[in-house]
Design a protein around this motif. Structure first.
Motif, PDB file in Angstrom:
ATOM      1  N   GLY A 101       0.772  -1.240   0.000  1.00  0.00           N
ATOM      2  CA  GLY A 101       0.000   0.000   0.000  1.00  0.00           C
ATOM      3  C   GLY A 101       0.800   1.286   0.000  1.00  0.00           C
ATOM      4  O   GLY A 101       0.365   2.273   0.578  1.00  0.00           O
ATOM      5  N   CYS A 102       1.939   1.305  -0.672  1.00  0.00           N
ATOM      6  CA  CYS A 102       2.754   2.530  -0.670  1.00  0.00           C
ATOM      7  C   CYS A 102       2.094   3.652  -1.456  1.00  0.00           C
ATOM      8  O   CYS A 102       2.360   4.822  -1.180  1.00  0.00           O
ATOM      9  CB  CYS A 102       4.165   2.265  -1.166  1.00  0.00           C
ATOM     10  N   LYS A 103       1.234   3.330  -2.410  1.00  0.00           N
ATOM     11  CA  LYS A 103       0.601   4.394  -3.202  1.00  0.00           C
ATOM     12  C   LYS A 103      -0.304   5.256  -2.327  1.00  0.00           C
ATOM     13  O   LYS A 103      -0.267   6.479  -2.409  1.00  0.00           O
ATOM     14  CB  LYS A 103      -0.177   3.807  -4.371  1.00  0.00           C
ATOM     15  N   SER A 104      -1.105   4.626  -1.477  1.00  0.00           N
ATOM     16  CA  SER A 104      -1.968   5.406  -0.589  1.00  0.00           C
ATOM     17  C   SER A 104      -1.147   6.118   0.480  1.00  0.00           C
ATOM     18  O   SER A 104      -1.450   7.242   0.861  1.00  0.00           O
ATOM     19  CB  SER A 104      -3.028   4.524   0.053  1.00  0.00           C
ATOM     20  N   PHE A 105      -0.066   5.475   0.951  1.00  0.00           N
ATOM     21  CA  PHE A 105       0.822   6.101   1.929  1.00  0.00           C
ATOM     22  C   PHE A 105       1.496   7.329   1.324  1.00  0.00           C
ATOM     23  O   PHE A 105       1.572   8.380   1.958  1.00  0.00           O
ATOM     24  CB  PHE A 105       1.859   5.091   2.410  1.00  0.00           C
ATOM     25  N   LEU A 106       1.962   7.207   0.080  1.00  0.00           N
ATOM     26  CA  LEU A 106       2.600   8.323  -0.611  1.00  0.00           C
ATOM     27  C   LEU A 106       1.614   9.478  -0.787  1.00  0.00           C
ATOM     28  O   LEU A 106       1.968  10.647  -0.613  1.00  0.00           O
ATOM     29  CB  LEU A 106       3.148   7.864  -1.963  1.00  0.00           C
ATOM     30  N   LYS A 107       0.385   9.158  -1.087  1.00  0.00           N
ATOM     31  CA  LYS A 107      -0.660  10.181  -1.231  1.00  0.00           C
ATOM     32  C   LYS A 107      -0.875  10.927   0.093  1.00  0.00           C
ATOM     33  O   LYS A 107      -1.003  12.148   0.119  1.00  0.00           O
ATOM     34  CB  LYS A 107      -1.957   9.519  -1.689  1.00  0.00           C
ATOM     35  N   GLU A 108      -0.883  10.181   1.208  1.00  0.00           N
ATOM     36  CA  GLU A 108      -1.040  10.801   2.524  1.00  0.00           C
ATOM     37  C   GLU A 108       0.153  11.691   2.862  1.00  0.00           C
ATOM     38  O   GLU A 108      -0.013  12.768   3.432  1.00  0.00           O
ATOM     39  CB  GLU A 108      -1.205   9.731   3.598  1.00  0.00           C
ATOM     40  N   VAL A 109       1.356  11.246   2.510  1.00  0.00           N
ATOM     41  CA  VAL A 109       2.555  12.051   2.750  1.00  0.00           C
ATOM     42  C   VAL A 109       2.488  13.333   1.923  1.00  0.00           C
ATOM     43  O   VAL A 109       2.804  14.419   2.421  1.00  0.00           O
ATOM     44  CB  VAL A 109       3.841  11.247   2.433  1.00  0.00           C
ATOM     45  N   LYS A 110       2.065  13.238   0.679  1.00  0.00           N
ATOM     46  CA  LYS A 110       1.939  14.428  -0.172  1.00  0.00           C
ATOM     47  C   LYS A 110       0.938  15.412   0.422  1.00  0.00           C
ATOM     48  O   LYS A 110       1.175  16.617   0.423  1.00  0.00           O
ATOM     49  CB  LYS A 110       1.505  14.035  -1.579  1.00  0.00           C
ATOM     50  N   ASN A 111      -0.194  14.898   0.926  1.00  0.00           N
ATOM     51  CA  ASN A 111      -1.191  15.769   1.549  1.00  0.00           C
ATOM     52  C   ASN A 111      -0.637  16.435   2.804  1.00  0.00           C
ATOM     53  O   ASN A 111      -0.922  17.599   3.074  1.00  0.00           O
ATOM     54  CB  ASN A 111      -2.460  14.983   1.881  1.00  0.00           C
ATOM     55  N   LEU A 112       0.162  15.696   3.571  1.00  0.00           N
ATOM     56  CA  LEU A 112       0.765  16.246   4.780  1.00  0.00           C
ATOM     57  C   LEU A 112       1.740  17.369   4.438  1.00  0.00           C
ATOM     58  O   LEU A 112       1.755  18.420   5.083  1.00  0.00           O
ATOM     59  CB  LEU A 112       1.487  15.135   5.553  1.00  0.00           C
ATOM     60  N   VAL A 113       2.539  17.184   3.404  1.00  0.00           N
ATOM     61  CA  VAL A 113       3.539  18.166   3.010  1.00  0.00           C
ATOM     62  C   VAL A 113       2.895  19.410   2.404  1.00  0.00           C
ATOM     63  O   VAL A 113       3.437  20.508   2.489  1.00  0.00           O
ATOM     64  CB  VAL A 113       4.551  17.512   2.032  1.00  0.00           C
ATOM     65  N   LYS A 114       1.711  19.261   1.809  1.00  0.00           N
ATOM     66  CA  LYS A 114       1.025  20.395   1.171  1.00  0.00           C
ATOM     67  C   LYS A 114       0.284  21.290   2.164  1.00  0.00           C
ATOM     68  O   LYS A 114      -0.207  22.342   1.779  1.00  0.00           O
ATOM     69  CB  LYS A 114       0.032  19.887   0.127  1.00  0.00           C
ATOM     70  N   MET A 115       0.212  20.882   3.430  1.00  0.00           N
ATOM     71  CA  MET A 115      -0.477  21.706   4.427  1.00  0.00           C
ATOM     72  C   MET A 115       0.221  23.057   4.539  1.00  0.00           C
ATOM     73  O   MET A 115       1.430  23.162   4.325  1.00  0.00           O
ATOM     74  CB  MET A 115      -0.493  21.001   5.783  1.00  0.00           C
ATOM     75  N   ASP A 116      -0.540  24.100   4.884  1.00  0.00           N
ATOM     76  CA  ASP A 116       0.001  25.460   4.929  1.00  0.00           C
ATOM     77  C   ASP A 116       1.221  25.580   5.827  1.00  0.00           C
ATOM     78  O   ASP A 116       2.180  26.262   5.497  1.00  0.00           O
ATOM     79  CB  ASP A 116      -1.069  26.446   5.390  1.00  0.00           C
TER      80      ASP A 116
END
Length: 77
Positions: free
Chosen positions: A20-35
């Protein structure tokens, strides 16, 4: 080109993809995009990191985060 202060390495090897690295990577991207984190981190997709049985894997500040724990990664930021 933007200057990044920290790197987050995420394994995208075949075993991590099965875990499940694809969903994990998506979560990491969302975390990094936070203000509060925007522009401070760079995500680097890597090949196998030899932690195949405990994937998906991320490395941040020389610490290995196993089993795709976004909560543990969030605590490190």
């Amino acid at each position: 080109m933007a200057t990044y202060r920290k790197f987050v390495f995420v394994c995208t090897g075949s075993d991590c993809k099965r875990n499940g690295c694809k969903s994990f990577l998506k979560e990491v991207k969302n975390l990094v995009k936070m203000d509060s984190h925007k522009g401070k981190y760079k995500i680097v997709k890597t090949k196998c990191m030899d932690f195949c049985k405990s994937g998906p894997i991320a490395v941040y500040n020389n610490e290995v985060i196993k089993n795709g724990s976004i909560e543990e990664l969030r605590g490190k930021f």
